[in-house]
Motif scaffolding. Sequence first.
Motif, PDB file in Angstrom:
ATOM      1  N   LYS A  38      -5.706  -7.511  10.724  1.00  0.00           N
ATOM      2  CA  LYS A  38      -6.378  -6.227  10.955  1.00  0.00           C
ATOM      3  C   LYS A  38      -5.427  -5.056  10.747  1.00  0.00           C
ATOM      4  O   LYS A  38      -5.790  -4.044  10.146  1.00  0.00           O
ATOM      5  N   ASP A  39      -4.203  -5.191  11.254  1.00  0.00           N
ATOM      6  CA  ASP A  39      -3.226  -4.107  11.111  1.00  0.00           C
ATOM      7  C   ASP A  39      -2.930  -3.827   9.637  1.00  0.00           C
ATOM      8  O   ASP A  39      -2.861  -2.669   9.208  1.00  0.00           O
ATOM      9  N   HIS A  40      -2.737  -4.896   8.853  1.00  0.00           N
ATOM     10  CA  HIS A  40      -2.473  -4.727   7.419  1.00  0.00           C
ATOM     11  C   HIS A  40      -3.648  -4.037   6.730  1.00  0.00           C
ATOM     12  O   HIS A  40      -3.463  -3.131   5.915  1.00  0.00           O
ATOM     13  N   LEU A  41      -4.858  -4.477   7.059  1.00  0.00           N
ATOM     14  CA  LEU A  41      -6.039  -3.918   6.402  1.00  0.00           C
ATOM     15  C   LEU A  41      -6.267  -2.461   6.795  1.00  0.00           C
ATOM     16  O   LEU A  41      -6.673  -1.651   5.963  1.00  0.00           O
ATOM     17  N   GLU A  42      -6.007  -2.129   8.055  1.00  0.00           N
ATOM     18  CA  GLU A  42      -6.161  -0.737   8.491  1.00  0.00           C
ATOM     19  C   GLU A  42      -5.199   0.171   7.732  1.00  0.00           C
ATOM     20  O   GLU A  42      -5.545   1.309   7.373  1.00  0.00           O
ATOM     21  N   THR A  43      -3.990  -0.326   7.472  1.00  0.00           N
ATOM     22  CA  THR A  43      -3.021   0.445   6.690  1.00  0.00           C
ATOM     23  C   THR A  43      -3.535   0.672   5.276  1.00  0.00           C
ATOM     24  O   THR A  43      -3.455   1.783   4.733  1.00  0.00           O
ATOM     25  N   VAL A  44      -4.079  -0.389   4.663  1.00  0.00           N
ATOM     26  CA  VAL A  44      -4.623  -0.279   3.306  1.00  0.00           C
ATOM     27  C   VAL A  44      -5.770   0.725   3.263  1.00  0.00           C
ATOM     28  O   VAL A  44      -5.849   1.564   2.360  1.00  0.00           O
ATOM     29  N   VAL A  45      -6.656   0.669   4.257  1.00  0.00           N
ATOM     30  CA  VAL A  45      -7.820   1.563   4.294  1.00  0.00           C
ATOM     31  C   VAL A  45      -7.378   3.022   4.395  1.00  0.00           C
ATOM     32  O   VAL A  45      -7.874   3.891   3.672  1.00  0.00           O
ATOM     33  N   VAL A  46      -6.430   3.301   5.286  1.00  0.00           N
ATOM     34  CA  VAL A  46      -5.942   4.677   5.450  1.00  0.00           C
ATOM     35  C   VAL A  46      -5.328   5.178   4.148  1.00  0.00           C
ATOM     36  O   VAL A  46      -5.587   6.309   3.712  1.00  0.00           O
ATOM     37  N   ARG A  48      -8.062   5.815   1.530  1.00  0.00           N
ATOM     38  CA  ARG A  48      -8.862   7.011   1.818  1.00  0.00           C
ATOM     39  C   ARG A  48      -8.079   8.289   1.553  1.00  0.00           C
ATOM     40  O   ARG A  48      -8.657   9.327   1.230  1.00  0.00           O
ATOM     41  N   ARG A  49      -6.762   8.219   1.713  1.00  0.00           N
ATOM     42  CA  ARG A  49      -5.925   9.401   1.499  1.00  0.00           C
ATOM     43  C   ARG A  49      -5.107   9.276   0.213  1.00  0.00           C
ATOM     44  O   ARG A  49      -4.019   9.852   0.111  1.00  0.00           O
ATOM     45  N   ARG A  50      -5.616   8.543  -0.739  1.00  0.00           N
ATOM     46  CA  ARG A  50      -4.839   8.241  -1.936  1.00  0.00           C
ATOM     47  C   ARG A  50      -4.466   9.481  -2.728  1.00  0.00           C
ATOM     48  O   ARG A  50      -3.374   9.551  -3.306  1.00  0.00           O
ATOM     49  N   ASP A  51      -5.336  10.479  -2.743  1.00  0.00           N
ATOM     50  CA  ASP A  51      -5.014  11.684  -3.501  1.00  0.00           C
ATOM     51  C   ASP A  51      -3.909  12.484  -2.821  1.00  0.00           C
ATOM     52  O   ASP A  51      -3.096  13.118  -3.489  1.00  0.00           O
ATOM     53  N   TRP A  52      -3.877  12.437  -1.513  1.00  0.00           N
ATOM     54  CA  TRP A  52      -2.797  13.122  -0.788  1.00  0.00           C
ATOM     55  C   TRP A  52      -1.466  12.422  -1.064  1.00  0.00           C
ATOM     56  O   TRP A  52      -0.423  13.069  -1.203  1.00  0.00           O
ATOM     57  N   LEU A  53      -1.498  11.075  -1.141  1.00  0.00           N
ATOM     58  CA  LEU A  53      -0.279  10.340  -1.459  1.00  0.00           C
ATOM     59  C   LEU A  53       0.200  10.691  -2.870  1.00  0.00           C
ATOM     60  O   LEU A  53       1.397  10.896  -3.100  1.00  0.00           O
ATOM     61  N   THR A 111       1.680   6.091  -4.414  1.00  0.00           N
ATOM     62  CA  THR A 111       0.387   5.464  -4.685  1.00  0.00           C
ATOM     63  C   THR A 111       0.008   4.571  -3.509  1.00  0.00           C
ATOM     64  O   THR A 111       0.886   4.009  -2.835  1.00  0.00           O
ATOM     65  N   PRO A 112      -1.286   4.406  -3.259  1.00  0.00           N
ATOM     66  CA  PRO A 112      -1.725   3.580  -2.122  1.00  0.00           C
ATOM     67  C   PRO A 112      -1.567   2.092  -2.412  1.00  0.00           C
ATOM     68  O   PRO A 112      -1.566   1.671  -3.575  1.00  0.00           O
ATOM     69  N   SER A 113      -1.445   1.301  -1.361  1.00  0.00           N
ATOM     70  CA  SER A 113      -1.438  -0.153  -1.520  1.00  0.00           C
ATOM     71  C   SER A 113      -2.785  -0.578  -2.092  1.00  0.00           C
ATOM     72  O   SER A 113      -3.829  -0.144  -1.612  1.00  0.00           O
ATOM     73  N   ARG A 114      -2.755  -1.431  -3.115  1.00  0.00           N
ATOM     74  CA  ARG A 114      -4.001  -1.827  -3.756  1.00  0.00           C
ATOM     75  C   ARG A 114      -3.984  -3.269  -4.264  1.00  0.00           C
ATOM     76  O   ARG A 114      -4.993  -3.773  -4.742  1.00  0.00           O
ATOM     77  N   ALA A 159      -5.352   4.669 -12.485  1.00  0.00           N
ATOM     78  CA  ALA A 159      -5.866   5.992 -12.133  1.00  0.00           C
ATOM     79  C   ALA A 159      -6.940   5.910 -11.057  1.00  0.00           C
ATOM     80  O   ALA A 159      -7.123   6.845 -10.277  1.00  0.00           O
ATOM     81  N   THR A 160      -7.636   4.781 -11.000  1.00  0.00           N
ATOM     82  CA  THR A 160      -8.731   4.640 -10.030  1.00  0.00           C
ATOM     83  C   THR A 160      -8.274   4.066  -8.699  1.00  0.00           C
ATOM     84  O   THR A 160      -8.993   4.148  -7.707  1.00  0.00           O
ATOM     85  N   ASP A 161      -7.071   3.463  -8.681  1.00  0.00           N
ATOM     86  CA  ASP A 161      -6.562   2.797  -7.470  1.00  0.00           C
ATOM     87  C   ASP A 161      -7.523   1.712  -6.993  1.00  0.00           C
ATOM     88  O   ASP A 161      -7.684   1.475  -5.790  1.00  0.00           O
ATOM     89  N   SER A 162      -8.191   1.033  -7.948  1.00  0.00           N
ATOM     90  CA  SER A 162      -9.040  -0.099  -7.591  1.00  0.00           C
ATOM     91  C   SER A 162      -8.215  -1.126  -6.825  1.00  0.00           C
ATOM     92  O   SER A 162      -7.024  -1.334  -7.099  1.00  0.00           O
TER      93      SER A 162
END
Length: 335
Positions: free
Chosen positions: A96-104, A107-112, A118-121, A219-222
């Motif tokens: 759960k902790d790992h997944l919550e990090t990925v979700v955050v 969701r904030r990928r453009d800010w990163l 880049t967000p974890s993907r 570019a999509t961070d799929s």
Amino acid sequence: MSNAKQILAMLRSQAEGDEEQFFSIALQVAAGEARQGHRATAEEIRAAVDAARSQRGTRASVPIAFSRPRGDLDNLLDLREPQIRLADAVLNRSVKDHLETVVVQQRRRDWLREHGKTPSRRLLFAGPPGSGKTMTAEALAGELHLPLFVIRLESLITRFMGETAAKLRLVFDEAQKRRGVYLFDEFDAVGSNRLATNDVAEMRRVLNSFLQFMEETSATDSVLVAATNHPSLLDRALLRRFDEVLQFEMPSADEVRAIIKAHLSPMKYPKINWKTVVAAAACLSQAEIVHAAEEAVKAAILSERNQISTADLTRELRKRQAMRTVFSEEQGHIG
């Protein structure tokens, strides 16, 4: 991306009903304004996006189905519209902790990206059969409001030289164009150790192609999810390509109880002896426990009862244990 291209991309995403992509492009515009020193404008755009996202869950709307893959991709990708979210999944705390990090981060990928990150993907799910890997991929897609694309390995892997790698290229190109969660189930069929004695040159080329495709920017961070029941078979070069490696385990006593409760609706269960039920579920996977709970509910419905008893649950759980025994004996005869 120029303003004209951003406007065109926003119009296309709006026409396709892809709100998340629409918001993503708007945040890219905000990032561009911030880089030019227009901080106030950037904050206004971000605030508008946040307000639109918060209202999206409360306003009445007609759901728009995700568009299905076409052409060659129709046989390679199985589109599944997520029916659950992470709150619906019973998972251990570490996962759960790992997944919550990925979700955050997603969701904030453009800010990163505004800060060069880049967000974890790229995620690897490892664990025994039935431990919830596929369900978790669906829940992650639901949490991110993205479609889930399951790669059909029977269509992907062929005996013709170069064809499997070419099909992989199609899948990764689609992930570059269409944001989603892409699940490679039974990933060891693709990612097996290149030094394995039963390996062939073609599959080594396929794995090399996969490793190269994983390194490409997106570019999509799929989100790419690879799920395996046999992590020991995977090539070691894969480990450094994944942003997160999540280990799934058989459910604990508390998780057994939570799984069963989540699947007893619409029945009541006022006098369950949970110690007996948990003991009956020993060594069963999450999927097997879910099946047992649902069978107990169906039996109660057909008996015109509105309550589930300890005996109902233990009977179905023991049936699942018996199925395991039969399968083990059959495997022994085959061996």
